[in-house]
Each structure stands twice: as structure tokens, then as C-alpha cells.
Design a protein around this motif. Structure first.
Motif, PDB file in Angstrom:
ATOM      1  N   LEU A  86      -4.868   6.275  -1.990  1.00 30.13           N
ATOM      2  CA  LEU A  86      -4.518   6.856  -0.691  1.00 30.13           C
ATOM      3  C   LEU A  86      -3.641   8.088  -0.873  1.00 30.13           C
ATOM      4  CD1 LEU A  86      -3.751   3.468   1.103  1.00 30.13           C
ATOM      5  CD2 LEU A  86      -5.578   5.049   1.750  1.00 30.13           C
TER       6      LEU A  86
ATOM      7  N   LEU B  39       0.824  -1.212   0.000  1.00 33.25           N
ATOM      8  CA  LEU B  39       0.000   0.000   0.000  1.00 33.25           C
ATOM      9  C   LEU B  39       0.860   1.265   0.000  1.00 33.25           C
ATOM     10  CD1 LEU B  39      -2.874  -0.922   2.477  1.00 33.25           C
ATOM     11  CD2 LEU B  39      -2.855  -1.060  -0.013  1.00 33.25           C
TER      12      LEU B  39
ATOM     13  N   TYR C 240       3.064   2.471   2.179  1.00 30.32           N
ATOM     14  CA  TYR C 240       3.099   3.281   3.406  1.00 30.32           C
ATOM     15  C   TYR C 240       4.384   4.096   3.522  1.00 30.32           C
ATOM     16  CZ  TYR C 240       3.851   4.522   8.252  1.00 30.32           C
ATOM     17  OH  TYR C 240       4.155   5.213   9.384  1.00 30.32           O
TER      18      TYR C 240
ATOM     19  N   GLY D  35       4.605  12.595   2.637  1.00 33.32           N
ATOM     20  CA  GLY D  35       3.793  13.440   3.524  1.00 33.32           C
ATOM     21  C   GLY D  35       4.611  14.249   4.497  1.00 33.32           C
ATOM     22  N   THR D  36       5.722  13.699   4.937  1.00 32.10           N
ATOM     23  CA  THR D  36       6.534  14.402   5.931  1.00 32.10           C
ATOM     24  C   THR D  36       7.662  15.209   5.295  1.00 32.10           C
ATOM     25  OG1 THR D  36       7.969  12.467   6.165  1.00 32.10           O
ATOM     26  CG2 THR D  36       6.117  12.644   7.698  1.00 32.10           C
ATOM     27  N   GLY D  37       7.931  14.957   4.018  1.00 29.31           N
ATOM     28  CA  GLY D  37       9.065  15.637   3.388  1.00 29.31           C
ATOM     29  C   GLY D  37      10.387  15.254   4.014  1.00 29.31           C
TER      30      GLY D  37
ATOM     31  N   ARG E  54       4.509   6.906   0.957  1.00 28.68           N
ATOM     32  CA  ARG E  54       3.520   7.956   1.270  1.00 28.68           C
ATOM     33  C   ARG E  54       3.923   8.724   2.524  1.00 28.68           C
ATOM     34  NH1 ARG E  54      -1.041   6.006   2.819  1.00 28.68           N
ATOM     35  NH2 ARG E  54      -0.542   3.770   2.817  1.00 28.68           N
ATOM     36  N   TRP E  55       4.477   8.008   3.499  1.00 24.93           N
ATOM     37  CA  TRP E  55       4.896   8.689   4.734  1.00 24.93           C
ATOM     38  C   TRP E  55       6.002   9.684   4.434  1.00 24.93           C
ATOM     39  CZ3 TRP E  55       9.370   9.328   7.519  1.00 24.93           C
ATOM     40  CH2 TRP E  55       9.225   9.833   8.820  1.00 24.93           C
TER      41      TRP E  55
ATOM     42  N   GLU F 164      -4.628  12.252  -0.068  1.00 22.98           N
ATOM     43  CA  GLU F 164      -3.876  13.113   0.845  1.00 22.98           C
ATOM     44  C   GLU F 164      -2.994  14.119   0.111  1.00 22.98           C
ATOM     45  OE1 GLU F 164      -2.997  11.424   5.051  1.00 22.98           O
ATOM     46  OE2 GLU F 164      -2.407   9.852   3.663  1.00 22.98           O
ATOM     47  N   GLY F 165      -3.087  14.120  -1.213  1.00 24.37           N
ATOM     48  CA  GLY F 165      -2.313  15.080  -1.986  1.00 24.37           C
ATOM     49  C   GLY F 165      -0.814  14.877  -1.865  1.00 24.37           C
ATOM     50  N   LEU F 166      -0.374  13.623  -1.885  1.00 25.17           N
ATOM     51  CA  LEU F 166       1.037  13.323  -1.670  1.00 25.17           C
ATOM     52  C   LEU F 166       1.782  13.185  -3.003  1.00 25.17           C
ATOM     53  CD1 LEU F 166       0.576  10.666   1.155  1.00 25.17           C
ATOM     54  CD2 LEU F 166       1.091  13.104   1.398  1.00 25.17           C
TER      55      LEU F 166
END
Lengths: 318, 194
Positions: A160, A125, A127, A134-136, A130-131, A164-166
Motif C-alpha cells: 500500500l 496495515l 494506516y 502521506g500528509t507530512g 502511512r497517513w 502511493e509513494g509514501l
């Protein structure tokens, strides 16, 4: 990835998620999976509980597992797996090491101004990708790509990320066959899905990249008990619990991984990071095997700072 | 005074426990990176459910005392049993609190230790702790054994019903959750925690 026999013990240790879905390795097309064959394999492996769980999955009129039901189960299992990675702070661990690797690549690369590519192999997925997006956590000059053979997981990862606009991408297919060059290959919980014989070719496929970081459970003496308790406490789905425990039991010992890297990517500097404390092995339940272009070792160690003390060098100019 | 302190502490534990039950109820259903809105909401809903259960239990105890022939003796017995209940639950809560604090503030490796060896197993033993506390409460009753047993049973039923209701709510709520775009968390200070 193909389901191989577990590296330890005489009977194969099988994960249901490896058995209930299959793809044509040439075309990537999904292949039908006969439920009875999966049940028979699990029974032959002495895994009656898993056989019972699979026997409950719905089939079509030819006895093949229903694709939609399998997809639903696999997505559910991966969502629960993500919860475990979150509670173990795996993305933070991975990003901290990866930042040092990328700093070394930036410092030693022929064109430091170009964008870097990090590819998550068997991303599920997505993760980690994406993490990071999302955190840069890795900087703005890094392209993040997740690859998986299962199109359903990739579609879900894309959904996903989009919601979240990632800024990251997900591709269906073999990550090692990606065109355009890759700076760092990473994975989380992938290596134990490969048989011992598949490891060396896997690492060979990354030998031309500046680096790889592959995280997998450490098979310590406490790991099976810990996995049983922790997966029971945290995973809702019985199949997810089953595969979670099996994944620990199937994890390759350090020596097997290091020998496979030496065979597949002999020119790379190799190390492990954060081997478990002898008395408290639960401090490190997963650890990475690190492969690095030997010319980047100095920059990598500098970028790690005090954490470099936790490196366990195997081969190369450490 | 002692009665109020015991009752107050038990209500606090009830609300805190329900808040964590609410949080856990939404875990493992959604794979979005940023679920803080969902999880905070779930913790608040859990706390509200715990508070509602506390009100209902207060009504039960009020009615019990009103109906008692000797309310003073019954109150003494209930206080003694409540203190026994509190001893077991407070020990469990303290361990949970320390492990949670460790998970939040300790370096990553020690956070892993807290999660794997304490917080995970504690989730599994929570039902046993509930029963152990109830057994301790019943065992400490001296005179009004029947009302104490009934009260402990009512408390347990309230907690179990609350847990089941929150889990059902959590599954539906987490499945329906959609994050606001662009709300992913800022990068943490990774070097310190590595």
C-alpha cells in the motif's frame, strides 16, 4: 501478541484474530493452528457465534486452518478496521499529540539535528504510519516505521505504501526489540490485545525511549452498546464485527493501564489525555496513555498549547 | 404546483441518497490513504444511478396517469402520498445532513459524536425509514389506494435494486482501485482540531 483473558468479567473475552494465527516467539515462524482447538476455546468462553464463524474457515487435511484463507480474512478485517479509524479521525488525533511530543523531544534531545524515529507497535496495515507519511503531519525529519508480528499484514502495508509513494518503512517482528533507538513508540488498538500481566513488561520495554503514546478504547458504560451499533453499521465482515465489539469489551480500565506503566516504566512521567465526558462518554471513544521522559514534560505541555487542559496527569512533574 | 414541488423534492432526495449509497458501496474495501478519486467517482455513479431510477419512476407514473380513468383524482392522491413519503424521508435526510455537516466542520470530539451516535446508526435504520415512509404514503391514500400501493412498491423496488446494484459495483470498483502515486492529501491543520 498473545491472546490473554479479557480484563473484565469472569469468562475470557477472545478475539478471533488473536486465535487463528500463531507465531513462534523465538523464530517468528508461523505455526499451524488447529481449527477445532480454536472453536473449542471460543465455545468454552461462551462465544458460540464466533465459534460458528471460525468453524466455517477452511482447513487442510490435518485440520489446520488454511494459511491463505486466514491471511485473507485478517487483511479484510484490518481494511475495515481502518475505515473505523478514519471515521473517528484517529490519525488526526494521534498526530496532533505526537507533534507535541516530538517538539518536546527536539527541544530536549542531546542532538536536535538528528532524525527522529517513530515506531508504530502492532501496526497492522500501517494506516497511521502511512497517513502520517502521506500528509507530512510530523515534519520531514521523522522516520516512520511500522512493526507487526504478522508478515502478511506487513507485506500488505508495504504494498500500500509503495503504491502511493509514501516514505515509511514496515518491519516484521517485535517493535520493542528494534535496534538503533526509538524516540516515540505509538500504537492504536493494541493494548487490549495484551493481558493485564503482559502490560507492565510491554511498558518496561519502552522505558528507555523518550516517550510513548498508546491509544486504546475507553471502557465506558456506553462503549459496548456503541461498539455493537457502530461496528454493525460500518464493518462488512462478521468476524470484523465480532472482534470490534470484543475489543471494546476487553479494553483495560484507566487504573490498570496507569498501574502497569508505574510498574514497567517507573521513571517516566505518565498521563492520560481527553478522558470521556461523564454525561457524553461517546465524545472520546479512544484515549491514549502517555509516557514521557520527565525532563520533557514542560516542553510537551508548552507544545500542546490550550489542548494541555485535557491532560490528566498521573505521575511526574506535570 | 404542489405536485411538482413534491415530485422535485423526492427526486432530489432519491439522487442524494443514491449518491451516498454509491459512496458507502466503496467503503471498507481499499486501505489506500488517499481514496478521494474513488469515493468521488462512487458518489457520482450513485447519483447517476439515482437519476436513472428517477427517470424510470417518471415513466411509471406517466403510464399510470395515462391509463387512469380520472387522472386528476389519481394525481391528487399520488401527491398526497408523495407528501407523506417526503415528510418521513426529508426528516431522515435533514438529520443525516446535519450530522454530515457536523462531522466535516466540528472539532474532532464532536465529529466523533456525530459519527458514532448519528451517522452510524442512521445507516442501520435506513431500511426501516424506507418502509416507514412507504407505510405513511399508503396510509395517506384516500381514493386510488391500489395505484398508490403499486406506486409505493415500485419506488421501494427501484431503491432496493439500485442499492444492491451499487453495492455490487462498489465492491468490484474499490477492489480494483489503484491510486496515482504521490497524491496523498496535504497535512490538515491539526492543532485546531485536536
Amino acid at each position: 501478541m498473545a491472546a490473554g483473558p479479557g480484563p473484565q468479567g469472569s469468562r475470557p473475552r477472545l478475539e478471533v484474530s488473536d486465535l487463528v494465527i500463531a507465531f513462534d516467539p523465538r523464530t517468528g515462524e508461523r505455526l499451524p493452528v488447529a481449527r477445532d482447538e480454536v472453536v473449542d476455546r471460543l465455545r468454552a468462553a461462551g462465544d458460540r457465534r464466533a465459534a460458528r464463524l471460525v468453524a466455517r474457515l477452511p482447513v487442510d487435511d490435518r485440520g489446520h486452518l488454511q494459511g491463505a484463507a486466514v491471511d485473507e480474512v485478517l487483511v479484510r478485517m484490518h481494511v475495515q478496521l481502518q475505515r473505523l479509524w478514519e471515521e473517528l479521525r484517529q490519525a488526526q488525533h494521534s498526530a496532533a499529540l505526537l507533534r507535541a511530543v516530538l517538539a518536546a523531544v527536539r527541544a530536549g534531545g542531546p542532538a536536535p539535528s538528528r532524525r527522529l524515529r517513530v515506531v508504530d507497535v502492532g501496526s497492522g496495515l500501517g494506516y497511521f504510519v502511512r497517513w502520517v507519511a502521506g500528509t507530512g503531519a510530523l515534519g520531514a525529519d521523522v522516520d516512520l516505521i511500522g512493526c507487526d508480528l504478522d508478515p502478511v499484514l506487513v507485506v500488505e502495508a508495504r504494498r500500500l505504501a509503495e503504491a502511493e509513494g509514501l516514505a515509511c518503512h514496515f518491519e516484521v517482528g517485535d517493535a520493542l526489540a528494534l535496534s538503533g533507538g526509538v524516540d516515540v513508540f505509538v500504537s492504536s488498538g493494541l493494548l487490549h490485545h495484551l493481558s493485564t500481566d503482559e502490560l507492565a513488561p510491554f511498558f518496561a520495554g519502552q522505558a528507555a525511549a523518550p516517550a510513548f503514546l498508546h491509544w486504546d478504547p475507553v471502557p465506558t458504560y456506553l462503549a459496548p452498546l456503541g461498539a455493537r451499533i457502530f461496528h454493525r453499521a460500518r464493518m462488512r465482515d462478521p468476524l470484523a464485527r465480532h472482534d470490534g465489539v470484543r475489543s471494546i469489551q476487553r479494553a483495560h480500565p484507566d487504573r490498570v493501564l496507569l498501574d502497569a506503566v508505574a510498574q514497567g516504566a517507573p521513571a517516566m512521567a505518565t498521563a492520560l489525555f481527553g478522558l470521556p465526558n461523564r454525561w457524553l462518554p461517546v465524545l472520546d471513544v479512544v484515549r491514549p496513555v502517555i509516557g514521557l521522559d520527565a525532563r520533557l514534560v514542560g516542553s510537551f505541555v508548552d507544545a500542546l498549547g490550550p489542548s494541555a487542559a485535557r491532560l490528566v496527569p498521573e505521575r511526574g512533574p506535570w | 404546483m404542489v405536485t411538482a414541488a413534491v415530485a422535485g423534492a423526492l427526486v432530489l432526495l432519491l439522487v442524494a441518497d443514491a449518491s451516498l449509497v454509491g459512496y458507502r458501496a466503496v467503503c471498507g474495501y481499499s486501505a489506500f490513504v488517499d481514496r478521494s478519486e474513488l469515493e468521488h467517482h462512487a458518489a457520482r455513479v450513485g447519483a447517476a444511478a439515482g437519476a436513472a431510477a428517477a427517470v424510470l419512476l417518471a415513466c411509471w407514473f406517466g403510464a399510470l396517469l395515462l391509463a387512469a380513468g380520472d387522472p386528476g383524482a389519481l394525481l391528487d392522491d399520488l401527491t398526497r402520498s408523495g407528501a407523506a413519503l417526503l415528510t418521513v424521508y426529508a426528516a431522515f435526510a435533514a438529520l443525516t445532513g446535519v450530522a454530515l455537516a457536523g462531522w466535516y466542520v466540528a472539532p474532532s470530539r464532536w465529529a466523533t459524536l456525530a459519527m458514532v451516535t448519528i451517522l452510524g446508526p442512521l445507516t442501520l435504520v435506513r431500511p426501516l425509514v424506507l418502509v416507514a415512509g412507504a407505510a405513511a404514503a399508503v396510509a395517506s391514500a384516500e381514493d386510488a389506494v391500489a395505484p398508490v400501493v403499486a406506486s409505493v412498491a415500485v419506488v421501494l423496488v427501484a431503491v432496493v435494486v439500485e442499492t444492491i446494484a451499487l453495492q455490487r459495483w462498489g465492491a468490484a470498483s474499490a477492489t480494483a482501485f489503484r491510486p496515482a502515486q504521490g497524491t496523498a492529501r496535504p497535512a490538515p491543520s491539526l492543532g485546531r482540531r485536536a
